[in-house]
Design a protein around this motif. Structure first.
Motif, short mmCIF file in Angstrom:
data_model
loop_
_atom_site.label_atom_id
_atom_site.label_comp_id
_atom_site.label_asym_id
_atom_site.label_seq_id
_atom_site.Cartn_x
_atom_site.Cartn_y
_atom_site.Cartn_z
N THR A 12 0.78 -1.27 -0.29
CA THR A 12 -0.29 -0.17 -0.03
C THR A 12 0.85 0.91 -0.43
OG1 THR A 12 -0.75 -0.41 2.18
CG2 THR A 12 -2.00 -1.26 1.60
N ARG A 13 1.98 1.47 0.65
CA ARG A 13 2.58 2.43 0.93
C ARG A 13 3.50 2.82 -0.87
NH1 ARG A 13 3.70 0.03 5.86
NH2 ARG A 13 2.60 1.64 7.67
N TYR A 14 3.77 1.50 -1.36
CA TYR A 14 5.25 1.80 -2.11
C TYR A 14 4.77 2.31 -3.49
CZ TYR A 14 8.28 1.04 -5.82
OH TYR A 14 8.89 0.94 -7.23
N PRO A 15 3.59 2.32 -3.57
CA PRO A 15 2.98 3.29 -5.42
C PRO A 15 3.11 4.40 -4.54
CG PRO A 15 1.44 0.74 -4.92
CD PRO A 15 2.53 0.67 -3.33
N GLY A 64 -3.67 9.46 -7.84
CA GLY A 64 -4.03 8.41 -6.73
C GLY A 64 -3.47 7.81 -7.28
N LEU A 65 -3.95 7.24 -6.09
CA LEU A 65 -2.54 5.62 -6.40
C LEU A 65 -3.69 5.20 -4.90
CD1 LEU A 65 0.79 5.80 -7.71
CD2 LEU A 65 -1.52 4.60 -8.66
N ARG A 66 -4.29 4.03 -5.21
CA ARG A 66 -4.68 2.71 -3.44
C ARG A 66 -4.15 2.00 -4.05
NH1 ARG A 66 -9.72 3.70 -4.73
NH2 ARG A 66 -11.44 2.23 -4.76
N VAL A 67 -4.18 1.44 -3.13
CA VAL A 67 -4.06 -0.40 -2.76
C VAL A 67 -5.48 -1.28 -2.79
CG1 VAL A 67 -2.65 -2.43 -2.53
CG2 VAL A 67 -2.34 -0.27 -3.96
N ILE A 86 -5.45 1.16 -7.94
CA ILE A 86 -6.35 1.90 -8.98
C ILE A 86 -5.57 2.59 -8.50
CG2 ILE A 86 -8.73 2.88 -7.96
CD1 ILE A 86 -7.97 -0.56 -6.33
N ALA A 87 -5.79 3.33 -9.73
CA ALA A 87 -5.30 4.74 -10.06
C ALA A 87 -6.36 5.59 -11.12
CB ALA A 87 -3.90 4.36 -11.25
N GLU A 88 -6.38 7.05 -10.60
CA GLU A 88 -6.96 7.90 -10.59
C GLU A 88 -6.16 8.64 -11.58
OE1 GLU A 88 -9.25 11.71 -9.59
OE2 GLU A 88 -9.19 9.97 -7.99
N ASP A 93 -9.86 9.48 -15.59
CA ASP A 93 -9.68 7.51 -15.86
C ASP A 93 -9.44 6.88 -14.82
OD1 ASP A 93 -10.50 7.94 -18.63
OD2 ASP A 93 -8.86 7.79 -19.21
N ILE A 94 -10.16 6.45 -14.31
CA ILE A 94 -9.53 5.73 -13.61
C ILE A 94 -8.81 4.01 -14.13
CG2 ILE A 94 -10.31 3.65 -11.83
CD1 ILE A 94 -12.58 6.19 -10.44
N ILE A 95 -8.04 3.66 -13.45
CA ILE A 95 -7.58 2.76 -14.04
C ILE A 95 -7.15 0.99 -13.02
CG2 ILE A 95 -5.99 1.34 -15.17
CD1 ILE A 95 -4.53 4.08 -16.67
N THR A 96 -7.71 0.11 -13.17
CA THR A 96 -7.87 -0.91 -11.87
C THR A 96 -7.40 -2.39 -12.38
OG1 THR A 96 -9.92 -0.20 -11.48
CG2 THR A 96 -9.05 -2.36 -10.14
#
Length: 124
Positions: A12-15, A64-67, A86-88, A93-96
């Motif tokens: 979760t932290r690295y990205p 934004g990025l979340r895992v 999940i990249a905003e 666009d949102i790319i999962t």
């Protein structure tokens, strides 16, 4: 914190740190990975130089990025995880991406090598 001591925390932290922070990408990479770290992502080998080359454009395009971690296992020097990244994007666009990752740890708990298989999934 290293992948060996907190795999979920690393995932979760690295990205976030690599893709969104102002910190030097090389410092972020070195915190979690050995100097000779190699990532094989969908059959493509990414060494340190190629990983750093990948981080810089992400910082320009991602807002934004979340895992979301489904599974994260550490057994000795072996790790395995299943998660969604999940990249905003800046343009909205949102790319999962679903990621299946298997890796090998160095004695200090950082990742030495990882192999990933990914697939895009519909964003929710």
């Amino acid at each position: 914190m290293t992948p060996g001591t907190d795999l979920t925390g690393y995932l979760t932290r690295y990205p976030q740190e690599a893709g969104l922070s102002e910190e030097d990408p090389a410092a972020v990479l070195d915190r979690y990975h050995t100097e000779d770290y190699e990532l094989v992502n969908d059959g493509v080998l990414l060494d340190r130089t190629r990983l750093l080359d990948h981080i810089r454009p992400v910082r320009k395009r991602a807002a934004g990025l979340r895992v979301e971690v489904e599974q994260a296992l550490v057994d000795g020097d072996q790790v395995a995880a299943r998660y969604r990244l999940i990249a905003e994007m800046s343009k909205g666009d949102i790319i999962t991406t679903e990621v299946y990752m298997f890796g090998e740890l160095a004695p200090d708990g950082r990742l030495r090598r990882a192999v990933q298989a990914t697939r895009p999934i519909a964003s929710t």
